[in-house]
Design an enzyme around this catalytic site. Structure first.
Site, PDB file in Angstrom:
ATOM      1  CB  CYS A 112      13.658  36.956  11.858  1.00  0.00           C
ATOM      2  SG  CYS A 112      11.862  36.880  11.982  1.00  0.00           S
ATOM      3  CG  HIS A 254      15.377  34.253  14.580  1.00  0.00           C
ATOM      4  ND1 HIS A 254      14.676  35.130  15.380  1.00  0.00           N
ATOM      5  CD2 HIS A 254      14.500  33.820  13.632  1.00  0.00           C
ATOM      6  CE1 HIS A 254      13.441  35.220  14.930  1.00  0.00           C
ATOM      7  NE2 HIS A 254      13.304  34.442  13.882  1.00  0.00           N
ATOM      8  CG  ASN A 284       9.955  34.381  15.372  1.00  0.00           C
ATOM      9  OD1 ASN A 284      10.579  35.415  15.626  1.00  0.00           O
ATOM     10  ND2 ASN A 284       9.996  33.796  14.194  1.00  0.00           N
TER      11      ASN A 284
HETATM   12  N1  COA Z   1      -2.171  24.274  15.015  1.00  0.00           N
HETATM   13  C1  COA Z   1      -2.556  23.197  14.325  1.00  0.00           C
HETATM   14  N2  COA Z   1      -2.197  22.968  13.055  1.00  0.00           N
HETATM   15  C2  COA Z   1      -1.401  23.876  12.472  1.00  0.00           C
HETATM   16  C3  COA Z   1      -0.960  25.031  13.135  1.00  0.00           C
HETATM   17  C4  COA Z   1      -1.371  25.212  14.451  1.00  0.00           C
HETATM   18  N3  COA Z   1      -0.992  26.269  15.174  1.00  0.00           N
HETATM   19  N4  COA Z   1      -0.165  25.716  12.298  1.00  0.00           N
HETATM   20  C5  COA Z   1      -0.125  25.057  11.150  1.00  0.00           C
HETATM   21  N5  COA Z   1      -0.883  23.947  11.244  1.00  0.00           N
HETATM   22  C6  COA Z   1      -1.151  22.952  10.217  1.00  0.00           C
HETATM   23  C7  COA Z   1      -1.134  23.559   8.839  1.00  0.00           C
HETATM   24  O1  COA Z   1      -2.382  24.140   8.536  1.00  0.00           O
HETATM   25  C8  COA Z   1      -0.877  22.333   7.995  1.00  0.00           C
HETATM   26  O2  COA Z   1      -2.074  21.626   7.845  1.00  0.00           O
HETATM   27  P1  COA Z   1      -2.433  20.910   6.453  1.00  0.00           P
HETATM   28  O3  COA Z   1      -1.351  19.903   6.244  1.00  0.00           O
HETATM   29  O4  COA Z   1      -3.787  20.347   6.710  1.00  0.00           O
HETATM   30  O5  COA Z   1      -2.419  22.005   5.428  1.00  0.00           O
HETATM   31  C9  COA Z   1       0.052  21.536   8.879  1.00  0.00           C
HETATM   32  O6  COA Z   1      -0.132  21.987  10.208  1.00  0.00           O
HETATM   33  C10 COA Z   1       1.488  21.783   8.538  1.00  0.00           C
HETATM   34  O7  COA Z   1       2.148  20.751   9.055  1.00  0.00           O
HETATM   35  P2  COA Z   1       3.681  20.719   8.883  1.00  0.00           P
HETATM   36  O8  COA Z   1       4.059  21.509   7.681  1.00  0.00           O
HETATM   37  O9  COA Z   1       4.133  19.302   8.961  1.00  0.00           O
HETATM   38  O10 COA Z   1       4.120  21.513  10.143  1.00  0.00           O
HETATM   39  P3  COA Z   1       5.599  21.802  10.522  1.00  0.00           P
HETATM   40  O11 COA Z   1       6.100  20.724  11.396  1.00  0.00           O
HETATM   41  O12 COA Z   1       6.415  22.203   9.346  1.00  0.00           O
HETATM   42  O13 COA Z   1       5.419  23.094  11.425  1.00  0.00           O
HETATM   43  C11 COA Z   1       5.747  25.422  11.346  1.00  0.00           C
HETATM   44  C12 COA Z   1       4.921  24.249  10.848  1.00  0.00           C
HETATM   45  C13 COA Z   1       5.184  26.700  10.769  1.00  0.00           C
HETATM   46  C14 COA Z   1       5.675  25.454  12.873  1.00  0.00           C
HETATM   47  C15 COA Z   1       7.220  25.217  10.916  1.00  0.00           C
HETATM   48  O14 COA Z   1       7.266  24.916   9.536  1.00  0.00           O
HETATM   49  C16 COA Z   1       8.102  26.398  11.206  1.00  0.00           C
HETATM   50  O15 COA Z   1       8.360  26.712  12.346  1.00  0.00           O
HETATM   51  N6  COA Z   1       8.644  27.028  10.172  1.00  0.00           N
HETATM   52  C17 COA Z   1       9.486  28.223  10.354  1.00  0.00           C
HETATM   53  C18 COA Z   1       8.609  29.383  10.554  1.00  0.00           C
HETATM   54  C19 COA Z   1       9.348  30.604  10.989  1.00  0.00           C
HETATM   55  O16 COA Z   1      10.139  30.566  11.855  1.00  0.00           O
HETATM   56  N7  COA Z   1       9.044  31.725  10.400  1.00  0.00           N
HETATM   57  C20 COA Z   1       9.565  32.988  10.820  1.00  0.00           C
HETATM   58  C21 COA Z   1      10.663  33.487  10.007  1.00  0.00           C
HETATM   59  S1  COA Z   1      12.239  33.213  10.652  1.00  0.00           S
END
Ligand code: COA
Length: 335
Positions: A112, A254, A284
């Protein structure tokens, strides 16, 4: 005096097909509310099976060349981690389709952060005098590497491409690209990973069932590092440019997650209104995210000629980077 790299054209390309959160929720254990609240995403564009990254890159590049009013460049750099084939690189074929056969063309893989890495490479070629005009493309189709059954990645990514033309110019004109910083930390390799399909773990047998062929990430770890690295590197180039935070008209970070973009702005003391944000419509789009956000901000009037702009990116590797530029008087072209 050494030439300054100047941004002088921008084009974008998006697949027609819109996939809403509700459409995802119809087949995955997720909801529109969860995705919007946790990421800011409402919908994303997804390619049809006949469209590859190179096709989007080609049309975005056509737009950038038209926007720049020029059909010629000396180099083509395509930032992508979803090339048309593992071998060869996609850029030479894109260059060929543009009628640019013969010019050096290569792919650049920084996930990214790819667009900022490619912009830095292009800027160095211009500053050294080795090239006068360069096509920089960021294009990705993450729908081709995310697991259709994985709600955590499928909800986040979208497909798209954006391209800019960088030419030799002067430091005082609009479009001038100022300081750029890049960095990496390979100890974070496993936080964003497509495990199989490379030389360490070649695909064998039935690649459709091969474990590890899909994109996997540790969301929370990525979130934390993305905020820290983007804020720090954006501050670094802001300072090197001699700007204060109050001078910055627009932060184009980004589009990983709206919460990440807002957290970066908060750390820098920038009001949210000065962030370019199009993740709601596009998700994204990896290497395409910054040029797509630039084009949207310019198209909506948020970005105007002469504005002071900071770009900031973070991606797998881990890689990161930031750049400072003044916005040129260009019209984004969508083909
Ligand atoms: N719908 C419902 N639940 C979801 C989900 C979705 N689309 N995606 C993930 N979850 C669940 C996971 O399974 C996990 O469940 P569990 O606790 O039972 O295992 C839980 O949500 C995770 O919660 P949490 O970690 O508190 O979520 P978060 O607020 O950190 O959000 C992301 C998760 C992935 C959206 C966030 O961490 C993020 O945006 N990270 C950066 C990712 C990114 O940008 N990557 C690209 C590279 S730059």
């Amino acid at each position: 005096m050494r030439p300054t790299p100047v941004l002088c054209g921008i084009g974008i390309s998006l697949p027609d097909r819109v996939v809403t959160n509700d459409e995802l929720a119809a087949r995955l254990d997720t909801s529109d509310d969860w995705i919007r609240t946790r990421t800011g995403i409402r919908e994303r564009r997804i390619v049809d099976p006949d469209t590859a990254t190179g096709d989007l890159a080609y049309t975005a590049a056509q737009g950038a060349l038209k926007s720049a009013g020029s059909a010629e460049v000396d180099l083509v750099i395509l930032a992508t981690t979803t090339p048309d084939h593992p071998c060869p690189a996609t850029a030479p074929h894109v260059a060929h389709r543009l009628g640019l056969s013969g010019v050096p063309a290569w792919d650049l893989g920084a996930v990214c952060s790819g667009f900022v890495y490619a912009l830095a490479s292009a800027s160095s070629f211009v500053r050294s005098g080795a090239a006068d005009s360069i096509l920089v493309i960021g294009a990705d189709t993450y729908s081709t590497i995310t697991d259709p059954d994985d709600r955590s990645t499928r909800a986040i990514f979208g497909d798209g491409a954006g391209a800019v033309v960088v030419r030799a110019g002067t430091a005082t004109e609009n479009g001038a690209i100022g300081p750029i910083t890049l960095g990496s930390d390979g100890s974070l390799k496993d936080t964003i990973l497509v495990d199989a399909g490379g030389s360490r773990r070649p695909l064998s047998g039935d690649c459709h069932t091969a474990d590890g062929r899909y994109f996997a990430m540790r969301g929370k770890t990525v979130f934390r590092h993305a905020v820290e690295r983007m804020a720090h590197s954006a501050e670094q180039v802001r300072d090197e440019a001699g700007w204060s935070t109050g001078d910055v008209d627009c932060l184009v970070a980004h589009q990983a997650n709206a919460r990440i973009v807002h957290a970066v702005a908060e750390r820098m003391g920038l009001p949210r209104e000065r962030c370019a944000l199009n993740i709601e419509r596009l998700g994204n789009t990896a290497a395409a995210s910054i040029p797509l956000a630039l084009a949207d901000a310019a198209g909506s009037g948020q970005l105007r000629a002469g504005n002071k702009v900071l770009l900031a990116a973070f991606g797998g590797g881990a890689t990161w980077g930031a750049a400072a530029l003044t916005w040129p008087d260009v019209t984004p072209v969508t083909i």
